[in-house]
Design an enzyme around this catalytic site. Sequence first.
Site, mmCIF file in Angstrom:
data_model
loop_
_atom_site.group_PDB
_atom_site.id
_atom_site.type_symbol
_atom_site.label_atom_id
_atom_site.label_comp_id
_atom_site.label_asym_id
_atom_site.label_seq_id
_atom_site.Cartn_x
_atom_site.Cartn_y
_atom_site.Cartn_z
ATOM 1 N N ILE A 119 8.035 1.453 -1.606
ATOM 2 C CA ILE A 119 8.509 0.622 -2.710
ATOM 3 C C ILE A 119 7.551 -0.529 -2.997
ATOM 4 O O ILE A 119 7.470 -1.007 -4.127
ATOM 5 C CB ILE A 119 9.944 0.108 -2.464
ATOM 6 N N GLY A 120 6.798 -0.965 -1.980
ATOM 7 C CA GLY A 120 5.819 -2.023 -2.211
ATOM 8 C C GLY A 120 4.725 -1.579 -3.157
ATOM 9 O O GLY A 120 4.322 -2.322 -4.063
ATOM 10 N N TYR B 78 16.804 -3.395 14.092
ATOM 11 C CA TYR B 78 16.450 -3.338 12.670
ATOM 12 C C TYR B 78 17.520 -4.024 11.827
ATOM 13 O O TYR B 78 17.202 -4.866 10.972
ATOM 14 C CB TYR B 78 16.284 -1.886 12.220
ATOM 15 N N ASN C 199 0.797 -1.223 0.000
ATOM 16 C CA ASN C 199 0.000 0.000 0.000
ATOM 17 C C ASN C 199 0.834 1.280 0.000
ATOM 18 O O ASN C 199 0.294 2.371 -0.176
ATOM 19 C CB ASN C 199 -0.942 0.022 1.204
#
Length: 303
Positions: free
Chosen positions: A27-28, A178, A24
């Site tokens: 980069i997706g 991360y 949404n």
Amino acid sequence: MTEKWTSSNIPDLTGKVIIVTGGNSGIGYEAAKEFTRKGARTILACRNTEKAKKALDKLTGEIPDAAAEVMQLDLASLKSIHQFAEAFKQKYDRLEVLLNNAGIMMVPYGKTEDGFERQLGTNHLGHFALTGLLLDVLRKTPGARIVNVSSLAHRQEQIDFDNLQFDDGNGYTPQKAYGRSKLANLLFTYELQRRLEAAGADTIAIAVHPGISNTGLADHFPGIKFLRPLLGFFLQSSKMGALPSIRASVDPAVAGAQFYGPDHPKETRGYPVVVQSTPASHNQADAQKLWEISEQLTGVRYL
């Protein structure tokens, strides 16, 4: 001069089914849009369906005949992951590409509903479980691919199995957690490829990183509200950042266990090429141990 790989190199994808987790935004979204533009049936697998439907409206506004849909998926919930996998398999009997793109970045310490440290739980364990639950569909689809989105941040980290999830916040920093989750993405990719090959599977696993792109992932950076207007001058766009993911998903020349990133000397920006990850990401003993722990934690076993 080698030709730059761009979205114009994407082949016809008519009839293919592609899942993009976190499709949404960032980069997706850019990857999902390009897959759809080339005819793929694209599933935006997203936690927030309201935001995802707005993204879908935007996508179909640009591509009126888009074969795209939203399906709910919360990678921080094993229950949601199982529900998504079941719902997908009720509708589809093929899956050409699983693009494991969704993630959270440098958030404060916390746990998922299953008790996992949030960044490892969402970025690695969630995708580990999802991939395992969809592997039967992937394996019966000729030439299927699993693409895992890692990060340059993997370069600063090692796996510490004595405190893998920063128990009770011990030693936790948003950056370290991360980076560790992104290193886990690579260890998972390479081990998955070895197991796929050993099983004689046609499916391949590939890793990518987007360089440094101007997306919403950095929302937890201190002072980001003031810095964001300046970022566009220094960071590449989400559209450029999506190219490694897109190339790994559809380029016929891609091979299993490759790692794609931008072609700039520091890999911060540019066009997608094969790049190298750290020696720590290729440690097979660590990869096997992480695999075993991931199976134990998620309850998902495969290969």
